[in-house]
Scaffold this motif. Structure first.
Motif, mmCIF file in Angstrom:
data_model
loop_
_atom_site.group_PDB
_atom_site.id
_atom_site.type_symbol
_atom_site.label_atom_id
_atom_site.label_comp_id
_atom_site.label_asym_id
_atom_site.label_seq_id
_atom_site.Cartn_x
_atom_site.Cartn_y
_atom_site.Cartn_z
ATOM 1 N N ALA A 70 4.877 38.559 11.029
ATOM 2 C CA ALA A 70 4.735 37.348 11.433
ATOM 3 C C ALA A 70 6.097 36.912 12.483
ATOM 4 O O ALA A 70 6.976 36.809 12.432
ATOM 5 C CB ALA A 70 4.788 36.379 10.387
ATOM 6 N N ARG A 71 5.883 35.989 14.127
ATOM 7 C CA ARG A 71 6.514 35.687 14.421
ATOM 8 C C ARG A 71 7.499 34.862 13.709
ATOM 9 O O ARG A 71 9.030 34.486 14.549
ATOM 10 C CB ARG A 71 6.063 34.594 15.628
ATOM 11 N N VAL A 72 7.220 33.531 12.702
ATOM 12 C CA VAL A 72 7.930 33.642 12.803
ATOM 13 C C VAL A 72 9.180 33.743 11.669
ATOM 14 O O VAL A 72 10.171 33.724 11.759
ATOM 15 C CB VAL A 72 7.262 32.131 11.793
ATOM 16 N N HIS A 73 8.386 34.919 10.910
ATOM 17 C CA HIS A 73 9.517 35.483 10.435
ATOM 18 C C HIS A 73 10.727 36.405 11.074
ATOM 19 O O HIS A 73 11.815 36.557 10.619
ATOM 20 C CB HIS A 73 9.081 36.920 8.971
ATOM 21 N N TRP A 74 10.117 37.183 12.412
ATOM 22 C CA TRP A 74 11.050 37.794 13.151
ATOM 23 C C TRP A 74 11.597 36.699 13.741
ATOM 24 O O TRP A 74 13.186 37.213 13.628
ATOM 25 C CB TRP A 74 10.265 38.145 14.361
ATOM 26 N N LEU A 75 11.763 35.921 14.336
ATOM 27 C CA LEU A 75 12.461 34.569 14.842
ATOM 28 C C LEU A 75 13.737 33.998 13.379
ATOM 29 O O LEU A 75 15.323 34.169 14.124
ATOM 30 C CB LEU A 75 12.186 32.519 15.362
ATOM 31 N N ALA A 76 13.316 34.103 12.280
ATOM 32 C CA ALA A 76 14.442 33.451 11.504
ATOM 33 C C ALA A 76 15.127 34.572 10.667
ATOM 34 O O ALA A 76 16.772 33.947 10.684
ATOM 35 C CB ALA A 76 13.460 33.212 10.153
ATOM 36 N N GLY A 77 15.106 36.490 11.207
ATOM 37 C CA GLY A 77 15.807 37.344 11.084
ATOM 38 C C GLY A 77 17.025 36.822 12.060
ATOM 39 O O GLY A 77 18.230 37.185 11.634
ATOM 40 N N TYR A 78 16.775 36.563 13.355
ATOM 41 C CA TYR A 78 17.675 36.330 14.047
ATOM 42 C C TYR A 78 18.831 34.894 13.950
ATOM 43 O O TYR A 78 19.550 35.205 14.017
ATOM 44 C CB TYR A 78 17.140 36.612 15.699
ATOM 45 N N LEU A 79 17.676 33.858 13.627
ATOM 46 C CA LEU A 79 17.984 32.299 12.944
ATOM 47 C C LEU A 79 19.410 32.833 11.733
ATOM 48 O O LEU A 79 21.189 32.419 11.835
ATOM 49 C CB LEU A 79 17.813 31.748 12.357
ATOM 50 N N ALA A 80 18.911 33.912 10.719
ATOM 51 C CA ALA A 80 20.145 34.316 9.969
ATOM 52 C C ALA A 80 21.050 35.019 10.180
ATOM 53 O O ALA A 80 22.233 34.785 9.806
ATOM 54 C CB ALA A 80 19.508 34.637 8.759
ATOM 55 N N VAL A 81 20.841 36.011 10.916
ATOM 56 C CA VAL A 81 21.939 36.819 11.591
ATOM 57 C C VAL A 81 22.589 36.038 12.500
ATOM 58 O O VAL A 81 24.448 36.175 12.106
ATOM 59 C CB VAL A 81 21.207 38.293 12.391
ATOM 60 N N GLY A 82 22.267 34.944 13.085
ATOM 61 C CA GLY A 82 23.111 34.425 13.935
ATOM 62 C C GLY A 82 24.783 33.044 12.975
ATOM 63 O O GLY A 82 25.520 33.075 14.052
ATOM 64 N N ARG A 128 11.741 42.699 26.971
ATOM 65 C CA ARG A 128 12.338 44.231 28.029
ATOM 66 C C ARG A 128 11.059 44.910 26.744
ATOM 67 O O ARG A 128 10.468 46.195 26.947
ATOM 68 C CB ARG A 128 13.334 44.747 27.269
ATOM 69 N N GLY A 129 10.047 44.334 26.064
ATOM 70 C CA GLY A 129 8.727 44.277 25.548
ATOM 71 C C GLY A 129 9.283 45.515 24.279
ATOM 72 O O GLY A 129 8.463 45.323 23.104
ATOM 73 N N THR A 130 10.184 45.527 23.892
ATOM 74 C CA THR A 130 11.218 45.789 22.695
ATOM 75 C C THR A 130 9.924 44.967 21.017
ATOM 76 O O THR A 130 10.138 45.170 20.333
ATOM 77 C CB THR A 130 12.242 45.972 22.162
ATOM 78 N N ALA A 131 10.060 43.749 21.274
ATOM 79 C CA ALA A 131 10.080 42.577 20.623
ATOM 80 C C ALA A 131 8.421 42.930 20.167
ATOM 81 O O ALA A 131 7.683 43.100 18.928
ATOM 82 C CB ALA A 131 10.078 40.941 20.623
ATOM 83 N N GLU A 132 7.494 43.297 20.857
ATOM 84 C CA GLU A 132 5.972 43.037 20.920
ATOM 85 C C GLU A 132 5.847 44.075 20.038
ATOM 86 O O GLU A 132 4.783 44.529 18.990
ATOM 87 C CB GLU A 132 5.355 43.033 22.227
ATOM 88 N N ILE A 133 6.548 45.383 20.256
ATOM 89 C CA ILE A 133 6.198 46.399 19.157
ATOM 90 C C ILE A 133 6.593 46.195 17.786
ATOM 91 O O ILE A 133 5.620 46.393 16.846
ATOM 92 C CB ILE A 133 7.183 47.972 19.654
ATOM 93 N N VAL A 134 7.870 45.429 17.133
ATOM 94 C CA VAL A 134 7.925 44.762 16.070
ATOM 95 C C VAL A 134 6.761 43.685 15.876
ATOM 96 O O VAL A 134 6.787 44.150 14.643
ATOM 97 C CB VAL A 134 9.519 43.973 15.990
ATOM 98 N N LEU A 135 6.393 43.147 16.660
ATOM 99 C CA LEU A 135 5.474 42.104 16.077
ATOM 100 C C LEU A 135 3.916 42.369 16.149
ATOM 101 O O LEU A 135 2.888 42.134 14.871
ATOM 102 C CB LEU A 135 5.570 41.219 17.333
ATOM 103 N N ALA A 136 4.128 44.076 16.627
ATOM 104 C CA ALA A 136 2.606 44.698 16.592
ATOM 105 C C ALA A 136 2.092 45.051 15.186
ATOM 106 O O ALA A 136 1.389 45.564 14.387
ATOM 107 C CB ALA A 136 1.885 45.915 17.522
ATOM 108 N N SER A 137 3.699 45.119 14.320
ATOM 109 C CA SER A 137 2.756 45.555 13.270
ATOM 110 C C SER A 137 3.548 44.440 11.777
ATOM 111 O O SER A 137 3.139 43.441 12.345
ATOM 112 C CB SER A 137 4.631 45.861 12.340
ATOM 113 N N PRO A 138 2.939 44.829 10.425
ATOM 114 C CA PRO A 138 2.389 43.033 10.083
ATOM 115 C C PRO A 138 4.795 42.607 10.000
ATOM 116 O O PRO A 138 4.565 41.926 9.094
ATOM 117 C CB PRO A 138 2.528 43.904 8.817
#
Length: 536
Positions: free
Chosen positions: A387-399, A375-385
């Protein structure tokens, strides 16, 4: 209309094939399980009498219609066939209506002569034929194992008719709610509520003198599941309750088409709740954002975990009493659980179901990551400081956190059940050990879905749910269906640690932990190297 139907058929070919074949396979394998576990009419009659004498069991089984082999099979598995048909229909309806609006496809189609209402009609027709295919293949599965052809066709038609009812529910929910997630949530809760309504109506019904047949109370007739069960395949073979299912599905579909013509594209009849004017500090991190997106679903799954915990401890004593009089019941429970006395085996069986439930909750979080990407919302988040690894790690931790929340809710439910029954608190130890093992097993699915997300993003959602469906069949039904032990143990929920007497059998705990560790490292490493992937 032809172009719209062809597009839906191409898009859903694999998914519908899995739903239809999976439902038919459960019907055919259900026969194998019944023949191996309840070979004589006396054993079947004893189980029916025990179920009728303990109405809680009828909450999760069908309507008793006699001890005949075919009717008994329908009693055991028809509710699950109907649930599969209902879930297929709900998700199909929302995917091709509200889901298409969110993805922007509906706007493109509405700009053609198709307009706004014809796509909804196409979704209804598409879902109708999907349920027809499910009904026919289910009937073929029953006929293939040697059951009466007419009864088999009626049993398949009953499952398909219930699915058509919930096709209408899904179409209506898509018009009422602003998002596909909200529409799916409303539709699933309607399904679960009517399922329980049917079970309660059966439980308070009127039994026959020989305790092998039950007449539903009026409450059952408020539920499509009740209409499907009162067809009574292989017994009465009534057809008129099917008309109620078709009428409800048709009426709701027509209402959905009417509502679609009365609203603006992208809007809904239930207003979307406004968010706060300023964000909390937790939303400053990708993990906090992931939790904010997942917390509503986590609450719903936690309620399910609570109910499983309550049932696991309250029904253990009931099943122990039934097993004392009917060795077939004890044998079936031991086949699933693997070890322990009948009470421990019953608790293990319920907590195996909990593992599947917790896995669903965790995988839903990882699927949300894929939805944010498309949906393009991840791109907005990753445009900030970030990292892709930290973004995925967040979803893993929440899962994983959601998995633990669901299992923790089950622990609370187990404690409530033990307190209400006045049972030994040793059962709480069994619940904690078994539940903790299932939490590890459920986490495997979260990590596996994350790995698919990094390797083949477009397959994240279908493969994530397919892993769970396959593992549930192998872990829960594999022993009953007589599948080889090595095949059953390929399922994480089927090889999680269990209590055996006074000890603990760790079974496949260490390879589950190893799979989680290796999977997390691989997913995060691969995420560092891949770009954001488009939707379709």
């Amino acid at each position: 209309m032809g172009a719209l139907l062809a597009q839906r058929a191409r898009r859903d070919a694999r998914q519908l094939l899995m739903w239809v074949i999976g439902t038919a396979a459960m019907a055919g394998l259900g026969y194998v399980g019944v023949v191996s576990s309840f070979a004589t009419e006396q054993e079947r009659a004893a189980l029916l009498a025990a179920a009728i004498a303990n109405p809680v069991i009828l909450l999760f089984r069908g309507l008793p219609s006699g001890a005949d082999e075919a009717a008994f099979i329908v009693f055991l598995i028809f509710p699950w066939l109907a649930i599969l048909a209902s879930m297929m229909s709900l998700f199909l309806a929302v995917r091709h209506t509200r889901g298409d609006e969110e993805e922007g496809r509906a706007e493109l189609v509405s700009a053609t002569p198709a307009g706004r209402t014809r796509p909804v009609l196409a979704a209804a027709i598409h879902g109708f034929f999907a349920n027809i295919a499910l009904a026919l293949l289910t009937a073929v599965a029953f006929i293939a194992v040697g059951l009466d052809a007419m009864g088999s066709l009626i049993a398949g038609a009953a499952a398909g008719a219930v699915g058509i009812s919930f096709l209408g529910v899904g179409l209506m929910a898509a018009q009422l709610m602003r998002t596909s997630r909200g529409a799916n949530a409303v539709a699933v809760w309607v399904m679960l509520t009517t399922f329980l309504l049917c079970g309660v109506g059966n439980a308070i019904g009127t039994p026959s003198d020989d305790l092998t047949r039950m007449e539903s109370s009026w409450l059952t007739w408020l539920s499509p599941f009740g209409w499907g069960e009162n067809v009574r395949p292989f017994s009465d073979d009534l057809l008129w309750p099917l008309l109620l299912c078709l009428a409800l599905g048709g009426a709701l579909s027509a209402a959905a088409i009417l509502l679609a013509s009365r609203r603006d594209l992208g809007e809904s009849f239930v207003a979307e709740r406004l968010g706060p004017a300023s964000a909390t500090a937790a939303l400053a991190t990708p993990t906090g954002l992931a939790w904010r997106l997942a917390r509503g679903g986590a609450l719903g799954w936690a309620v399910g975990g609570l109910l499983v915990g309550i049932l696991a401890t309250t029904l253990a004593t009931v099943v122990e009493e039934i097993g004392a009089d009917n060795p077939s019941v004890q044998e079936m429970i031991n086949q699933i659980a693997g070890a322990g006395d009948i009470e421990q085996a019953t608790l293990t069986t319920f907590f195996t179901m909990l593992g599947v439930l917790a896995a669903c909750a965790g995988v839903q979080v990882m699927c949300r990551a894929r939805q944010e990407e498309t949906r393009g919302t991840a791109e907005i988040v990753l445009a900030s400081p970030v990292a892709r690894v930290h973004w995925l790690a967040g979803y893993l931790a929440v899962g994983v956190a959601v998995v633990l929340i669901v299992v923790g809710a089950a622990f609370a439910g187990a404690a409530v059940g033990i307190a209400s029954q006045g049972s030994s608190w040793n059962a709480m130890r069994d619940a904690v050990v078994t539940g903790s093992g299932q939490a590890v097993a459920a986490s495997v699915f979260v990590v596996a879905t994350a790995l698919v997300f990094t390797l083949a993003p477009r397959l994240t959602i279908p493969l994530g749910w397919s892993f769970i469906a396959l593992a549930a069949v192998l872990g829960l039904f594999g022993p009953i269906f007589g599948l080889p032990e090595w095949l059953v143990h390929l399922s994480p929920v089927g090889v999680a640690p269990i209590v055996s007497g006074d000890g603990v059998d760790v079974r496949g705990l260490w390879w589950l932990v190893a799979a989680i560790a290796i999977g997390v490292l691989a997913a995060l490493s691969l995420m560092r190297r891949r770009e954001l992937a488009p939707s379709e």
